[in-house]
Scaffold this motif. Structure first.
Motif, mmCIF file in Angstrom:
data_model
loop_
_atom_site.group_PDB
_atom_site.id
_atom_site.type_symbol
_atom_site.label_atom_id
_atom_site.label_comp_id
_atom_site.label_asym_id
_atom_site.label_seq_id
_atom_site.Cartn_x
_atom_site.Cartn_y
_atom_site.Cartn_z
ATOM 1 N N LEU A 20 -98.311 28.211 -22.044
ATOM 2 C CA LEU A 20 -98.680 29.518 -21.523
ATOM 3 C C LEU A 20 -98.953 30.459 -22.673
ATOM 4 N N SER A 21 -99.996 31.247 -22.509
ATOM 5 C CA SER A 21 -100.352 32.186 -23.557
ATOM 6 C C SER A 21 -101.146 33.325 -22.952
ATOM 7 N N TYR A 22 -100.922 34.518 -23.443
ATOM 8 C CA TYR A 22 -101.755 35.651 -23.069
ATOM 9 C C TYR A 22 -101.850 36.585 -24.250
ATOM 10 N N LYS A 23 -102.998 37.222 -24.363
ATOM 11 C CA LYS A 23 -103.245 38.126 -25.474
ATOM 12 C C LYS A 23 -103.791 39.428 -24.919
ATOM 13 N N TYR A 24 -103.225 40.518 -25.357
ATOM 14 C CA TYR A 24 -103.701 41.827 -24.940
ATOM 15 C C TYR A 24 -104.779 42.299 -25.894
ATOM 16 N N LYS A 25 -105.787 42.943 -25.348
ATOM 17 C CA LYS A 25 -106.873 43.479 -26.163
ATOM 18 C C LYS A 25 -106.590 44.906 -26.610
ATOM 19 N N ALA A 26 -105.624 45.561 -25.958
ATOM 20 C CA ALA A 26 -105.370 46.974 -26.251
ATOM 21 C C ALA A 26 -103.874 47.249 -26.258
ATOM 22 N N LYS A 27 -103.507 48.367 -26.854
ATOM 23 C CA LYS A 27 -102.117 48.798 -26.833
ATOM 24 C C LYS A 27 -101.773 49.247 -25.416
ATOM 25 N N PRO A 28 -100.534 49.020 -24.985
ATOM 26 C CA PRO A 28 -100.154 49.425 -23.625
ATOM 27 C C PRO A 28 -100.450 50.888 -23.304
ATOM 28 N N SER A 29 -100.268 51.761 -24.276
ATOM 29 C CA SER A 29 -100.495 53.189 -24.026
ATOM 30 C C SER A 29 -101.961 53.520 -23.765
ATOM 31 N N SER A 30 -102.861 52.630 -24.143
ATOM 32 C CA SER A 30 -104.288 52.893 -23.926
ATOM 33 C C SER A 30 -104.819 52.258 -22.633
ATOM 34 N N LEU A 31 -103.968 51.512 -21.938
ATOM 35 C CA LEU A 31 -104.390 50.879 -20.684
ATOM 36 C C LEU A 31 -104.467 51.924 -19.575
ATOM 37 N N PRO A 32 -105.405 51.762 -18.625
ATOM 38 C CA PRO A 32 -105.474 52.708 -17.507
ATOM 39 C C PRO A 32 -104.169 52.687 -16.712
ATOM 40 N N GLN A 33 -103.733 53.859 -16.275
ATOM 41 C CA GLN A 33 -102.499 53.961 -15.493
ATOM 42 C C GLN A 33 -102.847 54.350 -14.063
ATOM 43 N N ILE A 34 -102.194 53.675 -13.126
ATOM 44 C CA ILE A 34 -102.386 53.955 -11.705
ATOM 45 C C ILE A 34 -101.241 54.850 -11.244
ATOM 46 N N THR A 35 -101.562 56.074 -10.841
ATOM 47 C CA THR A 35 -100.536 57.002 -10.355
ATOM 48 C C THR A 35 -100.672 57.264 -8.857
ATOM 49 N N CYS A 36 -101.826 56.872 -8.289
ATOM 50 C CA CYS A 36 -102.054 57.061 -6.855
ATOM 51 C C CYS A 36 -103.169 56.117 -6.411
ATOM 52 N N SER A 37 -103.364 56.023 -5.119
ATOM 53 C CA SER A 37 -104.393 55.117 -4.596
ATOM 54 C C SER A 37 -105.791 55.511 -5.067
ATOM 55 N N GLY A 38 -106.022 56.803 -5.267
ATOM 56 C CA GLY A 38 -107.322 57.259 -5.758
ATOM 57 C C GLY A 38 -107.635 56.713 -7.145
ATOM 58 N N ASP A 39 -106.619 56.630 -7.998
ATOM 59 C CA ASP A 39 -106.805 56.031 -9.324
ATOM 60 C C ASP A 39 -107.231 54.573 -9.187
ATOM 61 N N ALA A 40 -106.554 53.854 -8.308
ATOM 62 C CA ALA A 40 -106.867 52.436 -8.101
ATOM 63 C C ALA A 40 -108.284 52.283 -7.554
ATOM 64 N N TYR A 41 -108.650 53.112 -6.578
ATOM 65 C CA TYR A 41 -109.989 53.057 -5.984
ATOM 66 C C TYR A 41 -111.058 53.292 -7.050
ATOM 67 N N ASN A 42 -110.895 54.326 -7.858
ATOM 68 C CA ASN A 42 -111.888 54.622 -8.899
ATOM 69 C C ASN A 42 -112.004 53.483 -9.909
ATOM 70 N N LEU A 43 -110.875 52.896 -10.280
ATOM 71 C CA LEU A 43 -110.905 51.764 -11.197
ATOM 72 C C LEU A 43 -111.606 50.573 -10.545
ATOM 73 N N LEU A 44 -111.280 50.310 -9.282
ATOM 74 C CA LEU A 44 -111.910 49.200 -8.560
ATOM 75 C C LEU A 44 -113.420 49.389 -8.465
ATOM 76 N N LEU A 45 -113.871 50.613 -8.206
ATOM 77 C CA LEU A 45 -115.316 50.869 -8.154
ATOM 78 C C LEU A 45 -115.982 50.569 -9.491
ATOM 79 N N SER A 46 -115.269 50.816 -10.590
ATOM 80 C CA SER A 46 -115.850 50.546 -11.909
ATOM 81 C C SER A 46 -115.914 49.041 -12.193
ATOM 82 N N ILE A 47 -115.061 48.262 -11.532
ATOM 83 C CA ILE A 47 -115.024 46.807 -11.710
ATOM 84 C C ILE A 47 -116.011 46.109 -10.785
ATOM 85 N N TRP A 48 -116.098 46.590 -9.560
ATOM 86 C CA TRP A 48 -116.852 45.906 -8.501
ATOM 87 C C TRP A 48 -118.329 45.819 -8.845
#
Length: 158
Positions: A20-48
């Protein structure tokens, strides 16, 4: 006779190593944070893939750390006009391999209807129970369209 057969089965050349192995591309503090469903929706729209959101149903999982920062995402399945398969084993395998502390489930409804179907409700219950056992909570299940979304968490259905 039985003992010899067991010994042959235990030889190391018959075993596959699982690494098993995983590598992060960014520091945790720079990752997007989800604080509400709207945050998740906006992130999902950027992925979809927007050319598919009203064409075929797809299922995506967001993988979060303990601070609700997004470690990554994975497309679990791509289906037809009226459905797709979301296999709990694949979803939680991905969560375990990424060392996720929580997940957000998401799928689109090509029809534009944001409300969950009975199979959506049943899948959410099943996934919530599996998450409890594995201590990887399902934080939300979001149904998205290009214009709006439905959050199981916001509606008290989680």
């Amino acid at each position: 006779m039985k003992r010899k057969r067991v010994n042959n089965l235990l030889k190391s050349e018959n075993l596959s190593e699982v690494e098993l192995s995983y590598k992060y591309k960014a520091k945790p503090s720079s990752l997007p944070q989800i604080t509400c469903s709207g945050d998740a929706y906006n992130l999902l729209l950027s992925i979809w893939q927007m050319d598919k959101i009203e064409y075929i149903e797809e299922f995506i999982v967001l993988l979060l750390n303990r601070s609700n920062r997004v470690l990554g995402w994975t497309k679990v399945s791509s289906g037809g006009v009226s459905g797709t398969v979301a296999d709990p084993r694949i979803i939680f395998q991905t969560a375990l391999l990424s060392n996720a502390s929580g997940i957000i489930l998401a799928h689109n409804h090509p029809s534009g209807n944001i409300y969950p179907s009975e199979p959506d409700i049943q899948l959410t219950k099943k996934m919530k129970e599996a998450g409890k056992v594995l201590e990887i909570p399902v934080l939300d299940h979001i149904i998205i369209t290009s214009e709006n979304y439905y959050s199981f968490a916001d509606e008290g259905k989680l």
